[in-house]
Scaffold this motif. Structure first.
Motif, PDB file in Angstrom:
ATOM      1  N   VAL A   1      -8.815  -7.195  19.410  1.00  0.00           N
ATOM      2  CA  VAL A   1      -7.680  -6.552  18.740  1.00  0.00           C
ATOM      3  C   VAL A   1      -8.087  -5.198  18.171  1.00  0.00           C
ATOM      4  CG1 VAL A   1      -5.890  -6.835  16.981  1.00  0.00           C
ATOM      5  CG2 VAL A   1      -6.842  -8.856  18.107  1.00  0.00           C
ATOM      6  N   ASP A   2      -7.230  -4.206  18.376  1.00  0.00           N
ATOM      7  CA  ASP A   2      -7.331  -2.908  17.700  1.00  0.00           C
ATOM      8  C   ASP A   2      -6.137  -2.792  16.762  1.00  0.00           C
ATOM      9  OD1 ASP A   2      -9.457  -2.463  19.400  1.00  0.00           O
ATOM     10  OD2 ASP A   2      -8.286  -1.266  20.825  1.00  0.00           O
ATOM     11  N   ALA A   3      -6.387  -2.417  15.511  1.00  0.00           N
ATOM     12  CA  ALA A   3      -5.315  -2.332  14.509  1.00  0.00           C
ATOM     13  C   ALA A   3      -5.079  -0.879  14.109  1.00  0.00           C
ATOM     14  CB  ALA A   3      -5.680  -3.160  13.280  1.00  0.00           C
ATOM     15  N   ASN A   4      -3.808  -0.461  14.113  1.00  0.00           N
ATOM     16  CA  ASN A   4      -3.403   0.864  13.634  1.00  0.00           C
ATOM     17  C   ASN A   4      -2.748   0.698  12.264  1.00  0.00           C
ATOM     18  OD1 ASN A   4      -3.905   2.793  15.995  1.00  0.00           O
ATOM     19  ND2 ASN A   4      -2.812   1.106  16.975  1.00  0.00           N
ATOM     20  N   ILE A   5      -3.273   1.411  11.265  1.00  0.00           N
ATOM     21  CA  ILE A   5      -2.893   1.169   9.869  1.00  0.00           C
ATOM     22  C   ILE A   5      -2.556   2.477   9.179  1.00  0.00           C
ATOM     23  CG2 ILE A   5      -3.682   0.170   7.673  1.00  0.00           C
ATOM     24  CD1 ILE A   5      -5.949  -1.130   9.669  1.00  0.00           C
ATOM     25  N   SER A   6      -1.485   2.475   8.402  1.00  0.00           N
ATOM     26  CA  SER A   6      -1.148   3.625   7.555  1.00  0.00           C
ATOM     27  C   SER A   6      -0.433   3.126   6.308  1.00  0.00           C
ATOM     28  CB  SER A   6      -0.263   4.629   8.302  1.00  0.00           C
ATOM     29  OG  SER A   6       1.033   4.095   8.511  1.00  0.00           O
ATOM     30  N   VAL A   7      -0.390   3.971   5.266  1.00  0.00           N
ATOM     31  CA  VAL A   7       0.337   3.646   4.035  1.00  0.00           C
ATOM     32  C   VAL A   7       1.237   4.821   3.678  1.00  0.00           C
ATOM     33  CG1 VAL A   7      -1.482   2.123   3.179  1.00  0.00           C
ATOM     34  CG2 VAL A   7      -1.499   4.530   2.519  1.00  0.00           C
ATOM     35  N   HIS A   8       2.299   4.514   2.950  1.00  0.00           N
ATOM     36  CA  HIS A   8       3.243   5.557   2.523  1.00  0.00           C
ATOM     37  C   HIS A   8       4.044   5.020   1.338  1.00  0.00           C
ATOM     38  CE1 HIS A   8       5.707   2.909   4.984  1.00  0.00           C
ATOM     39  NE2 HIS A   8       6.789   3.441   4.435  1.00  0.00           N
ATOM     40  N   HIS A   9       4.749   5.932   0.665  1.00  0.00           N
ATOM     41  CA  HIS A   9       5.684   5.511  -0.371  1.00  0.00           C
ATOM     42  C   HIS A   9       6.982   5.064   0.301  1.00  0.00           C
ATOM     43  CE1 HIS A   9       3.253   6.742  -3.730  1.00  0.00           C
ATOM     44  NE2 HIS A   9       3.107   7.966  -3.238  1.00  0.00           N
TER      45      HIS A   9
ATOM     46  N   ARG B   1      -9.225  -9.282   7.014  1.00  0.00           N
ATOM     47  CA  ARG B   1     -10.065  -8.604   6.025  1.00  0.00           C
ATOM     48  C   ARG B   1     -10.130  -7.102   6.286  1.00  0.00           C
ATOM     49  NH1 ARG B   1     -15.759 -11.349   6.011  1.00  0.00           N
ATOM     50  NH2 ARG B   1     -16.145  -9.581   4.607  1.00  0.00           N
ATOM     51  N   ALA B   2     -10.270  -6.723   7.562  1.00  0.00           N
ATOM     52  CA  ALA B   2     -10.377  -5.304   7.906  1.00  0.00           C
ATOM     53  C   ALA B   2      -9.102  -4.549   7.557  1.00  0.00           C
ATOM     54  CB  ALA B   2     -10.688  -5.155   9.400  1.00  0.00           C
ATOM     55  N   ILE B   3      -7.952  -5.135   7.869  1.00  0.00           N
ATOM     56  CA  ILE B   3      -6.674  -4.461   7.598  1.00  0.00           C
ATOM     57  C   ILE B   3      -6.450  -4.335   6.095  1.00  0.00           C
ATOM     58  CG2 ILE B   3      -4.165  -4.746   7.761  1.00  0.00           C
ATOM     59  CD1 ILE B   3      -4.624  -5.931  10.563  1.00  0.00           C
ATOM     60  N   ASP B   4      -6.685  -5.404   5.359  1.00  0.00           N
ATOM     61  CA  ASP B   4      -6.471  -5.348   3.906  1.00  0.00           C
ATOM     62  C   ASP B   4      -7.424  -4.358   3.242  1.00  0.00           C
ATOM     63  OD1 ASP B   4      -4.405  -7.148   3.993  1.00  0.00           O
ATOM     64  OD2 ASP B   4      -5.644  -8.895   3.569  1.00  0.00           O
ATOM     65  N   TYR B   5      -8.665  -4.307   3.724  1.00  0.00           N
ATOM     66  CA  TYR B   5      -9.603  -3.329   3.166  1.00  0.00           C
ATOM     67  C   TYR B   5      -9.131  -1.908   3.462  1.00  0.00           C
ATOM     68  CZ  TYR B   5     -13.641  -0.366   2.470  1.00  0.00           C
ATOM     69  OH  TYR B   5     -14.452   0.663   2.056  1.00  0.00           O
ATOM     70  N   GLU B   6      -8.719  -1.681   4.713  1.00  0.00           N
ATOM     71  CA  GLU B   6      -8.318  -0.321   5.108  1.00  0.00           C
ATOM     72  C   GLU B   6      -7.065   0.132   4.366  1.00  0.00           C
ATOM     73  OE1 GLU B   6      -8.456   3.347   7.006  1.00  0.00           O
ATOM     74  OE2 GLU B   6      -9.972   1.789   6.699  1.00  0.00           O
ATOM     75  N   ILE B   7      -6.137  -0.789   4.123  1.00  0.00           N
ATOM     76  CA  ILE B   7      -4.940  -0.441   3.345  1.00  0.00           C
ATOM     77  C   ILE B   7      -5.343   0.007   1.942  1.00  0.00           C
ATOM     78  CG2 ILE B   7      -2.897  -1.423   2.211  1.00  0.00           C
ATOM     79  CD1 ILE B   7      -2.546  -3.210   4.703  1.00  0.00           C
ATOM     80  N   GLN B   8      -6.201  -0.772   1.304  1.00  0.00           N
ATOM     81  CA  GLN B   8      -6.615  -0.427  -0.053  1.00  0.00           C
ATOM     82  C   GLN B   8      -7.445   0.860  -0.072  1.00  0.00           C
ATOM     83  OE1 GLN B   8      -5.422  -2.145  -2.753  1.00  0.00           O
ATOM     84  NE2 GLN B   8      -6.224  -0.323  -3.794  1.00  0.00           N
TER      85      GLN B   8
ATOM     86  N   ILE C   1      -5.029   3.789   0.140  1.00  0.00           N
ATOM     87  CA  ILE C   1      -4.316   3.961  -1.131  1.00  0.00           C
ATOM     88  C   ILE C   1      -5.230   4.639  -2.151  1.00  0.00           C
ATOM     89  CG2 ILE C   1      -3.309   2.727  -3.093  1.00  0.00           C
ATOM     90  CD1 ILE C   1      -2.255   0.655  -1.093  1.00  0.00           C
ATOM     91  N   ASN C   2      -6.470   4.167  -2.240  1.00  0.00           N
ATOM     92  CA  ASN C   2      -7.418   4.766  -3.185  1.00  0.00           C
ATOM     93  C   ASN C   2      -7.663   6.239  -2.869  1.00  0.00           C
ATOM     94  OD1 ASN C   2      -7.654   2.296  -4.441  1.00  0.00           O
ATOM     95  ND2 ASN C   2      -9.564   1.731  -3.409  1.00  0.00           N
ATOM     96  N   GLU C   3      -7.808   6.563  -1.583  1.00  0.00           N
ATOM     97  CA  GLU C   3      -8.037   7.954  -1.185  1.00  0.00           C
ATOM     98  C   GLU C   3      -6.866   8.840  -1.601  1.00  0.00           C
ATOM     99  OE1 GLU C   3     -10.595   9.568   0.790  1.00  0.00           O
ATOM    100  OE2 GLU C   3     -11.774   7.842   0.166  1.00  0.00           O
ATOM    101  N   LEU C   4      -5.656   8.386  -1.329  1.00  0.00           N
ATOM    102  CA  LEU C   4      -4.467   9.188  -1.638  1.00  0.00           C
ATOM    103  C   LEU C   4      -4.266   9.319  -3.145  1.00  0.00           C
ATOM    104  CD1 LEU C   4      -2.067   7.796   1.106  1.00  0.00           C
ATOM    105  CD2 LEU C   4      -3.098  10.063   1.054  1.00  0.00           C
ATOM    106  N   GLU C   5      -4.511   8.259  -3.886  1.00  0.00           N
ATOM    107  CA  GLU C   5      -4.328   8.326  -5.336  1.00  0.00           C
ATOM    108  C   GLU C   5      -5.385   9.203  -6.010  1.00  0.00           C
ATOM    109  OE1 GLU C   5      -4.097   4.293  -6.740  1.00  0.00           O
ATOM    110  OE2 GLU C   5      -1.938   4.176  -6.317  1.00  0.00           O
ATOM    111  N   ASN C   6      -6.509   9.423  -5.308  1.00  0.00           N
ATOM    112  CA  ASN C   6      -7.538  10.317  -5.825  1.00  0.00           C
ATOM    113  C   ASN C   6      -7.376  11.746  -5.327  1.00  0.00           C
ATOM    114  OD1 ASN C   6      -8.899   8.366  -7.355  1.00  0.00           O
ATOM    115  ND2 ASN C   6     -10.074   7.664  -5.575  1.00  0.00           N
ATOM    116  N   GLY C   7      -6.222  12.006  -4.668  1.00  0.00           N
ATOM    117  CA  GLY C   7      -5.923  13.364  -4.227  1.00  0.00           C
ATOM    118  C   GLY C   7      -6.536  13.752  -2.904  1.00  0.00           C
TER     119      GLY C   7
END
Length: 557
Positions: free
Chosen positions: A260-268, A290-297, A300-306
């Motif tokens: 499996v290859d997973a494509n992941i992104s986050v947004h408001h 585990r990989a998807i949940d880690y990548e989501i977080q 989010i951390n990267e974006l919240e840190n600017g």
């Protein structure tokens, strides 16, 4: 242009539940309520194109995640997609390589009929539209384990499109609140697998094994309709069960038959989707979640840190539990797709369009394959619930473990015990023993007929529940012995002499006057204590129900 020549080939032969908190997920698949009918609808949520990720705004903390999957399933076939080389896991390196697999000049592809039929059957099971005309393409890239310098795939016009996959989740902590979600399937395409690179760090060299080169794959592309790792893992488990039920893939993730290859992104919520990353080559459902949940977080951390999210490919380090960069996609690779000149269009037919006098060995009839579709997991679960009155989550558990459903059904055939009791024993005690010893169902020393005999003894009240568990434990240690033999040797039969049991109860009551007093005052724990004391005296050979009746009778007299 004529249809390509088909090469005949003989067939080589989760618990899918996830608990999510209803208030913490931004589900993108349609939730339709629990159903095991196998009917799957389309998702009603339109997806937006992937755009640049938005930086977080001050005081705003709500994020939505979007997950899409590309799943590669190895087709269950005795030979490869375009050559006659055999397919065997763990064969000696480079022992299953034809001239075509090694890309020697002058060799030509011959399409494997079995692989085409597997693709059509999978597409039908996943509610796809089967294209009567599909095309093969060359995808060019250079790597040592790809001797031709290109992969034959179906980029422009794949064999199946526009399907859907339903999977079940439970909301909150109440296991009976099961709903069905749907993820859309963009397409299913046939393609070759590449060889395998074996990295020898001790000698600082890479060795190439071409046994896997040219093995037939089904690439199933799921739209970004999922929102967390557990949803994605559950969808993959359900697809795995479907492929195994169809026989189109063994889908053994441990052997690399399902990757499996997973494509992941986050947004408001309400804003365009963010920049996506791709996490590649996930080969277990647990690591996928585990990989998807880690990548989501992480995003989010990267974006919240600017910071900004890079459009890159990452891998999952299961030891560290995190994703790590592999390469960026800023300079998008040009695969230089072109039509495969050595393969004409693949033409399929239905009953209405089948040419008169056509050779059945040289054409594939979609309707005929549709008639041969076996019972799908959703239909099996519904039948189990209706036939045996078991809970929905138990139906998932029976299907999720390979061979467990067949074991359960064989026990049912040979025992007079109620299905609910059989279900409890198979899922709680039998499966628990397997897990403790890391055994598969077919490796169990306890056969269905032996367990059925044990349950019959319990059902006839020859032994107590505690004694039955003791016998079961002994069955794992004493191969060849029957439950009846163990019961006889260890003298575990229930006391049949009611007068003797009455005398034991009377003696116990006389020896514990305070407990008897508490019982007379209505303390419910008191009678349970007396029952335990009587069972101890009788070495667990007395039926607790009979003991209770005698105690109550003596108390009231």
């Amino acid at each position: 242009m004529a249809a390509p020549m088909l090469r005949g080939c003989c067939l080589g032969r989760c618990w899918a539940l996830a608990c999510i908190d209803s208030g913490s997920r931004h589900g993108r698949g349609a939730a339709t309520g629990f159903t095991s009918s196998g009917k799957r609808g389309q998702s009603f949520v339109a997806q937006q194109p992937l755009l640049t990720a938005q930086k977080s705004r001050k005081g705003e903390h709500k994020w939505a995640a979007v997950v899409g999957l590309e799943i590669h399933a190895q087709i269950a076939s005795n030979s490869k997609l375009f050559s006659g080389s055999q397919v065997h896991f763990a064969a000696p390196p480079n022992s299953l390589v034809s001239f075509f697999d090694a890309s020697l000049p002058g060799t030509l592809p011959v399409l494997n009929r079995r692989c085409v039929e597997a693709a059509v059957m999978t597409g039908l099971a996943l509610n796809c539209h089967i294209n009567k005309k599909s095309l093969f393409d060359r995808k060019h890239y250079f790597y040592a384990d790809l001797p031709a310098g290109y992969q034959i795939t179906q980029q422009r016009l794949p064999i199946a499109v526009n399907g859907s996959l339903a999977y079940s989740v439970c909301v909150g902590k109440k296991w009976r609140q099961v709903i069905t979600k749907t993820v859309r399937i963009k397409q299913i395409q046939l393609e070759q697998d590449s060889g395998k690179s074996l990295h020898d760090e001790l000698r600082s060299q890479t060795l190439i094994d071409l046994n896997r080169a040219g093995v037939g794959l089904l690439e199933v592309v799921l739209e970004p309709d999922m929102s967390c790792g557990e949803e994605a893992a559950t969808a993959v488990r359900e697809l795995q069960l479907i492929l195994q039920a169809l026989g189109t893939s063994q889908a053994n993730m441990a052997e690399g038959q399902l990757r499996v290859d997973a494509n992941i992104s986050v947004h408001h919520p309400g804003e365009p989707l963010g920049v996506r990353t791709e996490v590649k080559n996930l080969n277990s459902a647990r690591f996928l979640a585990r990989a998807i949940d880690y990548e989501i977080q992480r995003q989010i951390n990267e974006l919240e840190n600017g910071c900004e999210i890079l459009n890159e490919t990452r891998s999952f380090d299961y030891k560290l539990g995190c994703t790590v960069p592999m390469r960026d996609k800023e300079g998008k690779q040009d695969y230089r797709f072109m039509p495969e000149p050595n393969l004409p269009p693949l033409l399929l037919y239905d009953t209405a369009s089948l040419p008169a006098g056509a050779d059945p060995q040289q054409v594939i009839n979609i309707d005929r394959i549709r008639e041969q579709l076996p019972e799908l997991p959703s239909e099996t679960r519904e039948k189990l619930i209706q036939q045996y009155g078991i809970l929905p989550e138990h139906s998932f558990a029976l299907l999720n473990e390979v061979g467990l459903l067949e074991f359960f059904q064989n026990v049912i055939k040979e025992t007079r015990a109620e299905p609910k009791k059989v279900t409890s024993w198979v899922l709680n005690i039998f499966l628990g023993f397997l897990k403790q010893r890391n055994l598969a169902v077919n490796e169990s020393p306890v056969t269905p007929s032996v367990l059925a005999e044990l349950l019959n003894l319990l059902d006839r009240k020859v032994i107590s529940s505690a004694a039955a568990k003791q016998v079961f434990e002994e069955l794992w240690r004493s191969k060849g012995k029957t439950p009846s033999q163990i019961v006889s040797e260890k003298k575990l039969e229930l006391m049949q002499d009611e007068e003797a049991l009455e005398r034991v109860c009377h003696t116990v009551m006389e020896g514990h006057p305070q407990v008897v007093m508490d019982m007379k005052r209505g303390n419910p724990r008191a009678i349970n204590k007396l029952i335990g004391l009587v069972r101890k005296v009788t070495h667990n050979r007395a039926d607790p129900t009979v003991i209770k009746e005698i105690l109550e009778k003596q108390l009231s007299s």
